[in-house]
Every structure is written in structure tokens, then in C-alpha cells.
Design an enzyme around this catalytic site. Structure first.
Site, PDB file in Angstrom:
ATOM      1  N   TYR A 141       0.480  10.339   3.253  1.00 51.57           N
ATOM      2  CA  TYR A 141       0.447   9.568   4.507  1.00 51.57           C
ATOM      3  C   TYR A 141       1.864   9.420   5.065  1.00 51.57           C
ATOM      4  O   TYR A 141       2.134   9.719   6.230  1.00 51.57           O
ATOM      5  CB  TYR A 141      -0.195   8.193   4.271  1.00 51.57           C
ATOM      6  CG  TYR A 141      -0.033   7.269   5.444  1.00 51.57           C
ATOM      7  CD1 TYR A 141      -0.630   7.569   6.663  1.00 51.57           C
ATOM      8  CD2 TYR A 141       0.747   6.114   5.351  1.00 51.57           C
ATOM      9  CE1 TYR A 141      -0.463   6.731   7.760  1.00 51.57           C
ATOM     10  CE2 TYR A 141       0.917   5.277   6.432  1.00 51.57           C
ATOM     11  CZ  TYR A 141       0.309   5.596   7.639  1.00 51.57           C
ATOM     12  OH  TYR A 141       0.491   4.770   8.728  1.00 51.57           O
ATOM     13  N   HIS A 190      -6.854  -3.703   3.271  1.00 50.21           N
ATOM     14  CA  HIS A 190      -5.643  -4.499   3.525  1.00 50.21           C
ATOM     15  C   HIS A 190      -5.822  -5.947   3.089  1.00 50.21           C
ATOM     16  O   HIS A 190      -6.914  -6.517   3.209  1.00 50.21           O
ATOM     17  CB  HIS A 190      -5.271  -4.445   5.008  1.00 50.21           C
ATOM     18  CG  HIS A 190      -4.816  -3.081   5.423  1.00 50.21           C
ATOM     19  ND1 HIS A 190      -5.398  -2.379   6.430  1.00 50.21           N
ATOM     20  CD2 HIS A 190      -3.848  -2.286   4.926  1.00 50.21           C
ATOM     21  CE1 HIS A 190      -4.811  -1.204   6.550  1.00 50.21           C
ATOM     22  NE2 HIS A 190      -3.859  -1.120   5.645  1.00 50.21           N
TER      23      HIS A 190
HETATM   24  N1  UFG Z   1      -3.016  -6.278  -2.275  1.00 53.56           N
HETATM   25  C1  UFG Z   1      -3.663  -6.923  -3.313  1.00 53.56           C
HETATM   26  N2  UFG Z   1      -5.025  -6.903  -3.328  1.00 53.56           N
HETATM   27  C2  UFG Z   1      -5.778  -6.300  -2.352  1.00 53.56           C
HETATM   28  C3  UFG Z   1      -5.096  -5.648  -1.297  1.00 53.56           C
HETATM   29  C4  UFG Z   1      -3.709  -5.648  -1.297  1.00 53.56           C
HETATM   30  O1  UFG Z   1      -3.023  -7.482  -4.206  1.00 53.56           O
HETATM   31  O2  UFG Z   1      -7.022  -6.324  -2.422  1.00 53.56           O
HETATM   32  C5  UFG Z   1      -1.539  -6.284  -2.244  1.00 53.56           C
HETATM   33  C6  UFG Z   1      -0.943  -4.894  -2.335  1.00 53.56           C
HETATM   34  O3  UFG Z   1      -0.750  -4.515  -3.684  1.00 53.56           O
HETATM   35  C7  UFG Z   1       0.360  -5.081  -1.574  1.00 53.56           C
HETATM   36  C8  UFG Z   1       0.038  -6.146  -0.524  1.00 53.56           C
HETATM   37  O4  UFG Z   1      -1.135  -6.799  -1.000  1.00 53.56           O
HETATM   38  O5  UFG Z   1       1.339  -5.598  -2.411  1.00 53.56           O
HETATM   39  C9  UFG Z   1      -0.247  -5.560   0.840  1.00 53.56           C
HETATM   40  O6  UFG Z   1      -1.191  -4.523   0.703  1.00 53.56           O
HETATM   41  P1  UFG Z   1      -1.919  -3.830   1.940  1.00 53.56           P
HETATM   42  O7  UFG Z   1      -2.885  -2.853   1.374  1.00 53.56           O
HETATM   43  O8  UFG Z   1      -2.422  -4.863   2.874  1.00 53.56           O
HETATM   44  O9  UFG Z   1      -0.736  -3.066   2.690  1.00 53.56           O
HETATM   45  P2  UFG Z   1       0.337  -2.014   2.125  1.00 53.56           P
HETATM   46  O10 UFG Z   1       1.621  -2.761   1.954  1.00 53.56           O
HETATM   47  O11 UFG Z   1      -0.158  -1.276   0.959  1.00 53.56           O
HETATM   48  O12 UFG Z   1       0.362  -0.925   3.293  1.00 53.56           O
HETATM   49  C10 UFG Z   1       0.941  -1.117   4.550  1.00 53.56           C
HETATM   50  C11 UFG Z   1       0.205  -0.278   5.570  1.00 53.56           C
HETATM   51  C12 UFG Z   1       0.310   1.185   5.236  1.00 53.56           C
HETATM   52  C13 UFG Z   1       1.750   1.575   5.115  1.00 53.56           C
HETATM   53  C14 UFG Z   1       2.488   0.654   4.191  1.00 53.56           C
HETATM   54  C15 UFG Z   1       3.951   0.900   4.298  1.00 53.56           C
HETATM   55  O13 UFG Z   1      -1.143  -0.655   5.634  1.00 53.56           O
HETATM   56  O14 UFG Z   1      -0.285   1.943   6.256  1.00 53.56           O
HETATM   57  O15 UFG Z   1       2.267  -0.704   4.513  1.00 53.56           O
HETATM   58  O16 UFG Z   1       4.551   0.679   3.104  1.00 53.56           O
HETATM   59  F1  UFG Z   1       1.845   2.834   4.630  1.00 53.56           F
END
Ligand code: UFG
Length: 329
Positions: A141, A190
Site C-alpha cells: 500500500y 480502523h
Molecule cells: N488498533 C487496535 N485494534 C483494532 C484496530 C486498530 O488496537 O481493532 C490499533 C492499531 O494497532 C494501531 C491503531 O489502533 O496502533 C490505529 O490503527 P488503524 O487501523 O485505525 O490505523 P493505522 O494506523 O493502521 O493506519 C492508518 C491508515 C492507513 C495508513 C497508515 C499510515 O488507515 O491507510 O495509517 O501509517 F497506511
């Protein structure tokens, strides 16, 4: 201005369409509706069901609608899915943007505001992250977006009238303050929408992915930027673009919140206990990601209005409470 919003039926694109219309722009919302939602498109926008791969039809639309600027949000955006199906990501996100650029070239459209991502930085060298930090994505991605940034640079070098800005989003969150638009992903992965679904009783619990990170409370820290602030930044950038500009900006609030802090905020805002469990780390999650946002503040005077997490979560909650089924009637 006449603006074509690619991905105008998606989460962020639909908010951009709404704000552009509110500011008096004429908007064409283009979307293949693969993950977008037709009811999310503002009624005053012209809707065009089209795929990025349809170069000729795109170019005809750009010419017919006398488009001045393209805002390009159309992308697949699940990190895990990109690892499992890299070709789909390079095809849709990278090759799709090449097709869009060809269409812009054929129709003489010379401005693009491109949705990039903090995922271009991969595992950051240090935080807060400045735009000049090493770009070293750690998943397809992130690469699919970083390749596009490079392509935009090369294209701009060859076509001096062209101007673009690549906006590197941190964690986009929240929903339209009036409750009319919000997040509706399937599957939803998310953090904030997952918490809202648990609060509504539509999911049993949330799993916190890792409590052993080297952070003050052991959970990951992210920079959550409100979707309306993010869209305001797009409009500010579009208005500032001059021929030959090749800009890039981080879009965040410039501070981080941990997963535990988001969970606590969700409980405060909803007034409900949110059942949770602690699970293993999710592969590919850096411990800490937050933006240095000085560049866009200094150059364009933009900064996020929503800086307190409860206010951001409250807009998400308003959407989920009113629309527990998302855009489904
Ligand atoms: N998390 C949990 N439990 C869940 C979902 C998320 O603990 O059920 C945590 C993740 O581990 C992370 C934080 O919450 O630490 C945020 O997670 P998200 O999935 O909401 O978002 P990300 O940080 O993984 O991803 C976002 C964007 C991506 C992008 C990334 C850039 O959605 O498109 O930031 O680093 F690539």
C-alpha cells in the site's frame, strides 16, 4: 473552480465534495462504487460512475466538464489486503493514477491534489515525522502511493505547466460535524469506527493490538486528524497551486494519542463501557507515528481545528448513532 474528485463517493472524497460545494466550486464526483457509496455523494455534485482505468472516458469527462483541478482520492487503502494482493494495489493505485494522468494530459488539465499517506515513511527514523524523512514503505500500500509521488515528480519535470501536491495523511478520523456523512467500510478495521461499533453493540469487543510497545502506556501512538480539517487542507492547497509547483505536506494534528487513550475517549464520548481485550501486536504496526505539521502551517497557514480527541470521536459517534447501518437504507 471546476473540480473533479476521483473517489468522490468514498469516505474522504465525499467529505471533500461537500466542502468544495459549500465553498462555491463546481464538482464532478467520479467513482467506480467498488467501495464507495452513491448516497454519500452530495446532490449538487455531478456524479460519474467511472473507473480510473477508463482513460478515454475520463479524458472526455475532464474536457466536457472544463475541469481545472483533479483531487485524487480513489484508492484501495487496506494495508493487510495490500500484502495479500499486491498486484491489485499497484494496478488500482499506481497504474490507475497513470491512467488518470494520461487523461489529464489529453484534456489539458494541469493541477492535481493527490492523497498520499504516512505509510510512505514506513518505520520512521524519528518522530515527529518531517516531510524530508526517508521514504521507505514497509507494505505494498505504502509503495503504491510512494511510486505515484515519484511518477508525479517525473511528470512535472517533463511538463512545466503541471502542478501537484502530494498530501501525506496520518490517521484520518471523524465524520461531518452535521452528521450527514461518515465512515462506512466493509470490512471495518480502523480503530475509531471499530470502537463505535462495539459501543453500539454491533461487535462484541475490540482487541487492542499489542500492549508491550515502548510507549508510556504500552500501546501504539497515532496522529488522528479530523476528516473535515483534512479536506480544508486540500482546498487550501488547491487554491495555492501555481504552475510548476511540486509540493508535499504531512496532514496531521502534530500530536499523538495512544490506543488506550482513544479507547478511554470513546467510553467518555459514548457514555458506554467498551469491552476490550489485549491481543498480540498486528504485524507492520510501528510503535509511534505522528506528524510534524510545520511545513503546511508555515507555507499555507493551515492547521487542524480539531485537536482534542474527544471532539473528533464525538463526530464519529454522531454518525454511527444516526446511521448504524452506514449508507444502507
Ligand atoms: N488498533 C487496535 N485494534 C483494532 C484496530 C486498530 O488496537 O481493532 C490499533 C492499531 O494497532 C494501531 C491503531 O489502533 O496502533 C490505529 O490503527 P488503524 O487501523 O485505525 O490505523 P493505522 O494506523 O493502521 O493506519 C492508518 C491508515 C492507513 C495508513 C497508515 C499510515 O488507515 O491507510 O495509517 O501509517 F497506511
Amino acid at each position: 473552480m471546476n473540480v473533479l474528485v476521483a473517489g468522490g463517493a468514498g469516505y474522504i472524497g465525499s467529505h471533500a465534495v461537500k466542502q468544495l460545494i459549500a465553498e462555491g466550486h463546481r464538482v464532478v464526483a467520479a467513482d467506480n462504487l467498488y467501495r464507495g457509496h452513491a448516497p454519500a455523494v452530495h446532490p449538487k455534485a455531478t456524479f460519474l460512475k467511472i473507473d480510473l482505468a477508463e482513460t478515454t472516458a475520463l479524458s472526455e469527462a475532464l474536457r466536457r466538464e472544463k475541469i481545472d483541478c483533479v483531487m485524487h482520492f480513489a484508492a484501495l487503502a487496506y494495508v493487510g489486503e495490500s500484502v495479500a494482493e499486491p498486484l491489485r494495489y499497484y494496478d488500482n493505485n499506481t497504474a490507475g493514477t497513470i491512467s488518470l494522468l494520461k487523461a489529464m494530459r489529453a484534456s489539458g488539465v494541469r493541477r492535481m491534489v493527490f492523497s498520499s499517506t504516512a505509510a510512505v515513511y514506513g518505520e520512521p527514523e524519528s518522530t515527529p515525522i518531517v516531510e524530508t524523512q526517508r521514504r521507505q514503505p514497509i507494505n505494498p500500500y505504502g509503495w503504491s502511493k510512494w511510486f505515484v509521488e515519484q511518477i508525479l515528480h517525473d511528470y512535472a519535470a517533463a511538463h512545466p505547466e503541471f502542478a501537484f501536491a502530494a498530501l501525506r495523511y496520518f490517521n484520518v478520523a471523524g465524520a461531518a460535524a452535521d452528521g450527514s456523512l461518515g465512515e462506512d467500510h466493509d470490512p471495518e478495521t480502523h480503530l475509531i469506527p471499530v470502537l463505535m461499533q462495539v459501543a453500539l453493540g454491533r461487535r462484541e469487543k475490540v482487541t487492542v493490538f499489542g500492549a508491550d510497545y515502548p510507549t508510556p502506556d504500552g500501546t501504539c501512538i497515532r496522529d488522528y486528524v479530523h476528516v473535515e480539517d483534512l479536506c480544508n487542507a486540500h482546498i487550501a492547497v488547491m487554491n495555492a497551486l501555481q504552475p510548476g509547483d511540486t509540493r508535499c505536506y504531512n496532514l496531521g494534528i502534530g500530536r499523538g494519542y495512544s490506543v488506550r487513550e482513544i479507547l478511554a475517549s470513546a467510553e467518555r464520548v459514548t457514555g458506554r463501557a467498551i469491552p476490550h481485550e489485549f491481543g498480540p501486536r498486528r504485524p507492520g504496526d510501528p510503535a509511534v507515528l505522528f506528524a510534524n505539521v510545520e511545513k503546511i502551517r508555515n507555507e499555507l497557514g493551515w492547521s487542524a481545528r480539531f485537536t482534542e480527541i474527544d471532539a473528533i470521536v464525538a463526530t464519529a459517534w454522531k454518525w454511527f448513532e444516526k446511521h448504524p447501518e452506514g449508507y444502507r437504507p
